[in-house]
Scaffold this motif. Structure first.
Motif, PDB file in Angstrom:
ATOM      1  N   UNK A   1       0.915  -1.222   0.065  1.00 14.50           N
ATOM      2  CA  UNK A   1      -0.090   0.086  -0.159  1.00 14.50           C
ATOM      3  C   UNK A   1       0.781   1.229   0.174  1.00 14.50           C
ATOM      4  N   UNK A   2       0.470   2.236  -0.952  1.00 14.08           N
ATOM      5  CA  UNK A   2       1.398   3.239  -0.863  1.00 14.08           C
ATOM      6  C   UNK A   2       0.814   4.561  -0.233  1.00 14.08           C
ATOM      7  N   UNK A   3       1.447   5.383   0.224  1.00 14.35           N
ATOM      8  CA  UNK A   3       1.004   6.547   0.659  1.00 14.35           C
ATOM      9  C   UNK A   3       1.564   7.828   0.022  1.00 14.35           C
ATOM     10  N   UNK A   4       0.993   8.996   0.267  1.00 20.59           N
ATOM     11  CA  UNK A   4       1.308  10.084  -0.423  1.00 20.59           C
ATOM     12  C   UNK A   4       0.974  11.232   0.403  1.00 20.59           C
ATOM     13  N   UNK A   5       1.737  12.475   0.001  1.00 17.50           N
ATOM     14  CA  UNK A   5       1.942  13.571   0.754  1.00 17.50           C
ATOM     15  C   UNK A   5       1.101  14.457   0.423  1.00 17.50           C
ATOM     16  N   UNK A   6       0.537  14.634  -0.837  1.00 20.50           N
ATOM     17  CA  UNK A   6      -0.351  15.818  -1.511  1.00 20.50           C
ATOM     18  C   UNK A   6      -1.475  15.076  -2.214  1.00 20.50           C
ATOM     19  N   UNK A   7      -2.705  15.803  -2.360  1.00 19.91           N
ATOM     20  CA  UNK A   7      -3.665  15.738  -3.358  1.00 19.91           C
ATOM     21  C   UNK A   7      -3.027  16.398  -4.554  1.00 19.91           C
ATOM     22  N   UNK A   8      -3.641  15.826  -5.786  1.00 29.03           N
ATOM     23  CA  UNK A   8      -3.181  16.334  -6.874  1.00 29.03           C
ATOM     24  C   UNK A   8      -4.146  17.774  -7.194  1.00 29.03           C
ATOM     25  N   UNK A   9      -3.835  18.697  -7.398  1.00 27.90           N
ATOM     26  CA  UNK A   9      -4.300  19.880  -7.809  1.00 27.90           C
ATOM     27  C   UNK A   9      -4.230  20.308  -9.300  1.00 27.90           C
ATOM     28  N   UNK A  10      -4.004  19.327 -10.175  1.00 30.91           N
ATOM     29  CA  UNK A  10      -4.133  19.537 -11.606  1.00 30.91           C
ATOM     30  C   UNK A  10      -5.270  19.159 -12.305  1.00 30.91           C
ATOM     31  N   UNK A  11      -5.940  19.764 -13.165  1.00 34.32           N
ATOM     32  CA  UNK A  11      -7.011  19.269 -13.722  1.00 34.32           C
ATOM     33  C   UNK A  11      -6.710  17.963 -14.466  1.00 34.32           C
ATOM     34  N   UNK A  12      -7.254  16.917 -14.507  1.00 32.96           N
ATOM     35  CA  UNK A  12      -6.693  15.756 -15.084  1.00 32.96           C
ATOM     36  C   UNK A  12      -6.804  15.919 -16.735  1.00 32.96           C
ATOM     37  N   UNK A  13      -5.914  15.401 -17.407  1.00 32.22           N
ATOM     38  CA  UNK A  13      -5.861  15.488 -18.881  1.00 32.22           C
ATOM     39  C   UNK A  13      -5.165  14.443 -19.625  1.00 32.22           C
ATOM     40  N   UNK A  14      -5.056  14.165 -20.819  1.00 25.31           N
ATOM     41  CA  UNK A  14      -4.290  12.779 -21.476  1.00 25.31           C
ATOM     42  C   UNK A  14      -3.114  12.858 -21.122  1.00 25.31           C
ATOM     43  N   UNK A  15      -2.399  13.824 -20.540  1.00 20.89           N
ATOM     44  CA  UNK A  15      -1.048  13.643 -19.881  1.00 20.89           C
ATOM     45  C   UNK A  15      -0.797  13.718 -18.536  1.00 20.89           C
ATOM     46  N   UNK A  16      -1.957  13.538 -17.826  1.00 19.31           N
ATOM     47  CA  UNK A  16      -1.791  13.877 -16.437  1.00 19.31           C
ATOM     48  C   UNK A  16      -2.995  12.880 -15.827  1.00 19.31           C
ATOM     49  N   UNK A  17      -2.533  12.210 -14.819  1.00 19.25           N
ATOM     50  CA  UNK A  17      -3.733  11.201 -14.364  1.00 19.25           C
ATOM     51  C   UNK A  17      -3.774  11.435 -12.813  1.00 19.25           C
ATOM     52  N   UNK A  18      -5.118  11.165 -12.330  1.00 19.83           N
ATOM     53  CA  UNK A  18      -5.497  11.480 -11.007  1.00 19.83           C
ATOM     54  C   UNK A  18      -6.117  10.187 -10.185  1.00 19.83           C
TER      55      UNK A  18
ATOM     56  N   UNK B   1     -15.100  23.022  -5.320  1.00 21.99           N
ATOM     57  CA  UNK B   1     -16.220  23.784  -4.738  1.00 21.99           C
ATOM     58  C   UNK B   1     -16.632  24.975  -5.356  1.00 21.99           C
ATOM     59  N   UNK B   2     -16.680  25.073  -6.662  1.00 17.98           N
ATOM     60  CA  UNK B   2     -16.861  26.123  -7.502  1.00 17.98           C
ATOM     61  C   UNK B   2     -15.659  27.246  -7.239  1.00 17.98           C
ATOM     62  N   UNK B   3     -15.878  28.401  -7.148  1.00 20.47           N
ATOM     63  CA  UNK B   3     -14.853  29.396  -6.949  1.00 20.47           C
ATOM     64  C   UNK B   3     -13.701  29.510  -5.733  1.00 20.47           C
ATOM     65  N   UNK B   4     -14.172  28.492  -4.900  1.00 24.33           N
ATOM     66  CA  UNK B   4     -13.514  28.414  -3.331  1.00 24.33           C
ATOM     67  C   UNK B   4     -12.236  28.192  -3.653  1.00 24.33           C
ATOM     68  N   UNK B   5     -11.803  27.008  -4.315  1.00 26.95           N
ATOM     69  CA  UNK B   5     -10.428  26.556  -4.207  1.00 26.95           C
ATOM     70  C   UNK B   5      -9.757  26.483  -5.875  1.00 26.95           C
ATOM     71  N   UNK B   6      -8.704  27.181  -6.000  1.00 27.84           N
ATOM     72  CA  UNK B   6      -7.859  27.399  -7.220  1.00 27.84           C
ATOM     73  C   UNK B   6      -7.252  25.943  -7.613  1.00 27.84           C
ATOM     74  N   UNK B   7      -7.067  25.868  -8.731  1.00 27.68           N
ATOM     75  CA  UNK B   7      -6.450  24.787  -8.959  1.00 27.68           C
ATOM     76  C   UNK B   7      -5.642  24.734 -10.456  1.00 27.68           C
ATOM     77  N   UNK B   8      -4.789  23.942 -11.107  1.00 22.63           N
ATOM     78  CA  UNK B   8      -3.934  24.244 -12.020  1.00 22.63           C
ATOM     79  C   UNK B   8      -4.447  23.662 -13.643  1.00 22.63           C
ATOM     80  N   UNK B   9      -4.141  24.294 -14.603  1.00 26.21           N
ATOM     81  CA  UNK B   9      -4.424  23.509 -15.760  1.00 26.21           C
ATOM     82  C   UNK B   9      -3.307  23.641 -16.712  1.00 26.21           C
ATOM     83  N   UNK B  10      -3.105  22.471 -17.613  1.00 34.74           N
ATOM     84  CA  UNK B  10      -2.149  22.815 -18.776  1.00 34.74           C
ATOM     85  C   UNK B  10      -2.862  22.729 -20.209  1.00 34.74           C
ATOM     86  N   UNK B  11      -2.634  23.841 -20.887  1.00 34.82           N
ATOM     87  CA  UNK B  11      -3.416  23.557 -22.229  1.00 34.82           C
ATOM     88  C   UNK B  11      -2.414  22.725 -23.312  1.00 34.82           C
ATOM     89  N   UNK B  12      -3.101  22.106 -23.941  1.00 35.89           N
ATOM     90  CA  UNK B  12      -2.392  21.219 -24.982  1.00 35.89           C
ATOM     91  C   UNK B  12      -1.675  21.949 -25.981  1.00 35.89           C
TER      92      UNK B  12
END
Length: 240
Positions: free
Chosen positions: A1-18, A92-103
């Motif tokens: 079982x693998x533990x991790x330190x942070x939740x992903x904060x980038x929108x999933x896309x074909x080059x990034x998986x959550x 939660x809508x506009x409450x929490x920012x996140x990151x996006x990478x444009x193709x």
């Protein structure tokens, strides 16, 4: 079982998986996000303009620059849609920012590798910077490439910039005596730099992360009779 330190904060896309647990550590091949069917990318710089009776025009920037992004998806199965929807619901809508990478900006236009760093300090408001690590045979950024700056002295500098001019040691302003090495470039950017930048900061040109928030607090989708989900979202750049 693998533990991790942070939740992903980038929108999933074909080059990034959550992964289902919210991490990238435990993500598998089935946890990549779907591609975008279309992207509308807007550069927003509100300007105040005053015209005198004699015809003289006075302009000034009244609000900071920001990017706007409208993303549309092709019809998706539930398995494709839920990772996107779950990620955005947690924001939660506009409450929490996140990151996006444009193709279109995930990679520079010229095949590049290696590290590009800034030369000397850069003051906020400057619209150009001297960089080293480039060469005539590679690691060249072009007009239209997007970058971010990784400054170890300021982790809150998350603004994304677009390169609009590229100068070399041979093609440059005659007054630019600092640009005298073949492995150096002077890059002009839009908008001007938001914050001061330390010398030897890293220029990020592959998968530059744009920090965004949703423009509304409602997440909605359409479900067709074919059981496919139709979905789009509107985002705007948000600085910490």
């Amino acid at each position: 079982m693998a533990t991790f330190g942070n939740f992903a904060n980038r929108l999933p896309d074909p080059a990034f998986n959550v992964a289902p647990d919210g991490s990238t550590t435990n993500a598998g091949a089935g946890d990549f996000g779907p591609g975008f069917s279309s992207v509308k990318f807007t550069s927003s710089q509100p300007i105040s303009m005053t015209r005198t009776n004699s015809g003289r025009v006075i302009t000034r920037a009244i609000v900071g620059h920001h990017w706007k992004i409208d993303i549309s998806y092709n019809p998706m199965t539930r398995a494709e849609f839920e990772p996107i929807a779950s990620f955005l619901e947690e924001r939660r809508g506009r409450l929490k920012p996140f990151f996006v990478v444009l193709p279109q900006h995930a990679s520079p236009q010229t095949a590049s590798s290696g590290t590009i760093t800034t030369v000397g300090t850069i003051a906020s408001g400057d619209s150009n910077f001297l960089a080293q690590g480039t060469s005539a045979s590679g690691m060249n950024l072009e007009r239209g490439d997007m970058i971010t700056i990784n400054d170890s002295s300021n982790s809150n500098h998350l603004k994304a910039y677009k390169i609009v001019r590229v100068h070399t040691s041979t093609n440059r302003l005659s007054s630019d005596s600092d640009l005298d090495q073949a492995t150096e470039r002077r890059y002009y950017v839009v908008p001007p730099f938001e914050k001061d930048i330390s010398s030897n900061s890293t220029v990020v040109y592959t998968n530059p992360l744009i920090r965004v928030i949703n423009t509304k607090d409602v997440l909605e989708y359409d479900l067709g009779t074919n059981n496919l989900f139709q979905f789009s979202l509107s985002l705007e750049e948000a600085q910490p």
